[in-house]
Design a protein around this motif. Sequence first.
Motif, PDB file in Angstrom:
ATOM      1  N   SER A 143       9.456 -52.487 -75.189  1.00  0.00           N
ATOM      2  CA  SER A 143      10.805 -52.895 -74.782  1.00  0.00           C
ATOM      3  C   SER A 143      10.935 -54.407 -74.785  1.00  0.00           C
ATOM      4  O   SER A 143      11.946 -54.963 -75.238  1.00  0.00           O
ATOM      5  N   ASP A 144       9.890 -55.092 -74.284  1.00  0.00           N
ATOM      6  CA  ASP A 144       9.936 -56.561 -74.269  1.00  0.00           C
ATOM      7  C   ASP A 144       9.966 -57.128 -75.684  1.00  0.00           C
ATOM      8  O   ASP A 144      10.715 -58.079 -75.972  1.00  0.00           O
ATOM      9  N   ILE A 145       9.162 -56.531 -76.563  1.00  0.00           N
ATOM     10  CA  ILE A 145       9.136 -57.039 -77.943  1.00  0.00           C
ATOM     11  C   ILE A 145      10.473 -56.798 -78.631  1.00  0.00           C
ATOM     12  O   ILE A 145      10.988 -57.673 -79.340  1.00  0.00           O
ATOM     13  N   ARG A 146      11.066 -55.617 -78.417  1.00  0.00           N
ATOM     14  CA  ARG A 146      12.375 -55.348 -79.025  1.00  0.00           C
ATOM     15  C   ARG A 146      13.426 -56.313 -78.499  1.00  0.00           C
ATOM     16  O   ARG A 146      14.307 -56.766 -79.245  1.00  0.00           O
ATOM     17  N   ALA A 147      13.374 -56.615 -77.207  1.00  0.00           N
ATOM     18  CA  ALA A 147      14.349 -57.556 -76.639  1.00  0.00           C
ATOM     19  C   ALA A 147      14.200 -58.934 -77.270  1.00  0.00           C
ATOM     20  O   ALA A 147      15.195 -59.600 -77.584  1.00  0.00           O
TER      21      ALA A 147
END
Length: 742
Positions: A143-147
């Motif tokens: 999720s952090d990488i996608r954000a």
Amino acid sequence: MTLVTNSPFAVLTLLLFTTYFCLMMGISNAAFHNTPPMMITSQRMTVSQRYNHRQKQYYHHVPRSFHKTRHPYSHPRSHPIGSRLMATDNSTVEKLQQQANKMKLEAEKLEAELNLEKIQKLERAIGAVENIPDEKKRSQKLSDIRADIKALASRIDPSVLESLEKAIVVAEEEKMNSATSSADSAESSRVSTETNLYAKRKRIVSSMNNDKDKDKITKAELAAAVEIYVLLPKSMRRALARAIDLDENRTDPAIVVLNLFDLRDSLSDERLQKLYMEELSREKENIGKTQQPLDKAENTVPMLQRREPDDPFNPFSYPDANNIRDVNTMVENFLPRQTRKEGMVPTKEEAEMFAVQVLGKVGKKTFQPSGPMEPVSGGFLIRGKMVSQLKEDGDKLIELLDESIVDILPKEWSEKYQVSYIVDPTPQMLVDDNVNGSPVLLVHGHDMSPSINVLLTTGVSSVSLFLTFVFALSIFGQNDTVMQRITEAQGQQDYDLTWFNQLITPYLVALGITQVCHELSHLVVAKKDGFKITPPTILPLLTLPYLSFQNRIKTSPKNLSSLFNFAFAGPAVGMAVSLLLLILGLQMTMGMTPEQVQYSPSVPVGFLKLSSLGANIVDYILGGGDGIILQQDPNTPVLLHPFAIAGFSGLMINAIDSIPLAGTDGGRMSQALLGRPGHTAFSGLIYFGLLLYTVFSGHQDIFLSYLFVTSFTQRDLEVPARNEVDQAGIGQAALALIIWSV
């Protein structure tokens, strides 16, 4: 207006106004003399700082009134505040505006490239995050990488956000519906991001080039380019992908091709060559090592393929498909030495001519490659699958490929090289579902003539002819009348042996007829099917006149059926003629006069027992089939007509030639029926069984010499046929069983 100067407020106001006026005049003067009041060091500045600094320089040089108006001034005009402002003409204004726009565009380009690099690093990090065992931590990291990717993508083009969010939503829904792993959703997001980044990069390049009439690539051209791209070697594909900052293993080939097309003007030959050499060096370092799979497709290699590599001291070892040494060793065991003749093995460039130009054009109608060419000993392999329209007809496939080669490639190529449709001869065949391995295309030399030493072959044939003459003399060794007359002639120094030559001539002529019929049958089939053979070499053998006449195939037969017919025709016709001569000779034996019996040759009973078929025929015709002849002592001579002995000898020679070992006629039949792997296993069993029979049967003299000569002269398998995937039929298998039983 009267100004009261004695008022403190008035004095203060006048002082402030004077100070402001002097400052403005100083700033304007400094601007027109190219001395900005503050210099910003260009070192250690970010892209945005460098851009802002250039913008400030521009606004110091040009008065603000120039930016507020849409029309250039046609006459000098003073600064609204300062009176020392210099006049500026139209060309200067336009030049400064173009320079400002250019600097702004360069700044945007640099910033976009930096964001692209950051996004690619984040995409690579997804693969490492997927290996985290903790589901909660893995989901949080993803999720952090996608954000972060979304934030960076929005800086490049806000439209990327919308497509990226849709891709993530679709990936999440697929994950919930099909219970797939988180790697699938990350893969979907990554592909969507790379696709949109490709679109952004395309807009940047087109805006920098200002080329509105740039050529567009069509769907047909894209499809053809993708086919050519996937046929390139792995190292070359990696180098091309790296040249445009993409990962070849994680990017769809169509995206790579589109990037190469749009960025073709910015790719230099020096950079491509450097990247290619780096990939080649990396590939050489990995030779002989088990490489970790890079993508999902390679990660599905069966567990059998990951076993220990081939070890000569370990009977349960397994050849390594990733080890070029193991691959070439296995290929050299299955393909004969003449396929690796010096000067006849195609180079990589010559093989690529077929792979790129021919398969790139007619691959959809003939054979669709599934990967790049693989170098093997003697040529190059191309893995793939025949198109369904050909209905598994290998002969039709070769016919279409030959027609395309003639139409597309130079004439010299087809005269020197050819393409054969064979089963996989590498260790990969051992893990395939097909017993004989999956079909592949082999690009190899056309002329497979063996390297023959004329002096050696002439010497071997001469020795064999001498042994044949000795055998002809030996069949009269048990005849007392003949031996006594020869002894008397020697005592009287009478060297006129015309009478003896007349005795042995019928035998030699009859034996020659059986072998001539054998060789003519080979020649007729070879001429009919359009392949070439070498002149025969006579191989020696003890106990029999000779072993066989060995002829090698110089060019490929059409298919395995043609190879079987060629191998079967010689022994079958030779046996048939030998049986006729045997029966005719036995009939003539029963009709011989007393004088003919007195000078007739003979063979011992033990010699007749070498062939159960021949011995039973002799016993049936001469003894009525009651075993009167065969039950005698093995050393007892049996008087026979020369035709009968020649027929029996020919029957033995053709029967031994039909034993399915390596490159004999029987081995060729076995190879046509069982394929190379099956024939290798079957031939090994026959060799071991024959060795045991030789030890325990008492026929060491004939079979030991046979195994010895064969292991040196006929150990190689036959040259590859043009179509080795379609094996011989049931009827041919029945014929082989009949001749093997004889």
